[in-house]
Write an enzyme that holds these catalytic residues in place. Structure first.
Site, PDB file in Angstrom:
ATOM      1  N   ARG A   1      39.566 -35.368  56.649  1.00  0.00           N
ATOM      2  CA  ARG A   1      38.332 -34.606  56.394  1.00  0.00           C
ATOM      3  C   ARG A   1      37.138 -35.249  57.096  1.00  0.00           C
ATOM      4  O   ARG A   1      36.310 -34.549  57.679  1.00  0.00           O
ATOM      5  CB  ARG A   1      38.072 -34.466  54.897  1.00  0.00           C
TER       6      ARG A   1
ATOM      7  N   ASN B   1      40.533 -30.792  50.602  1.00  0.00           N
ATOM      8  CA  ASN B   1      41.941 -30.951  50.272  1.00  0.00           C
ATOM      9  C   ASN B   1      42.322 -29.887  49.257  1.00  0.00           C
ATOM     10  O   ASN B   1      41.607 -29.676  48.279  1.00  0.00           O
ATOM     11  CB  ASN B   1      42.209 -32.327  49.662  1.00  0.00           C
TER      12      ASN B   1
END
Length: 89
Positions: free
Chosen positions: A18, A36
């Site tokens: 990320r 996520n």
């Protein structure tokens, strides 16, 4: 201007994916979100056509050195609202 929904599968959680996705987004002036979800990473992104293509390529080729993308699903979305930044949620 394009708006996409990208699901990325493989070793993409717990490896800085990320964070690196955010950096790639900043490099190409992409706005949206990365998060996520279960066993994959979900990305919503908006940007100019060429920038979106480069962003997708960067993410799929491995946003994080420790990641291993095994597959992805890409969906084009209608541009209903303009996002203002790129966030990890």
């Amino acid at each position: 201007m394009r708006h996409i929904h990208l699901q990325v599968f493989g070793r993409v959680q717990g490896v800085g994916f990320r964070y690196f996705t955010q950096r790639i987004a900043m490099n190409y002036n992409i706005v949206g979100t990365v998060q996520n979800v279960d066993d994959y990473v979900e990305i919503y992104a908006q940007g100019d056509d060429a920038d979106i293509e480069r962003f997708i390529q960067g993410v799929i080729e491995g946003a994080s050195p420790a990641s291993n993308v095994t597959s992805h699903q890409l969906e084009e979305l209608e541009l209903n609202q303009k996002l203002s930044d790129f966030r990890s949620i």
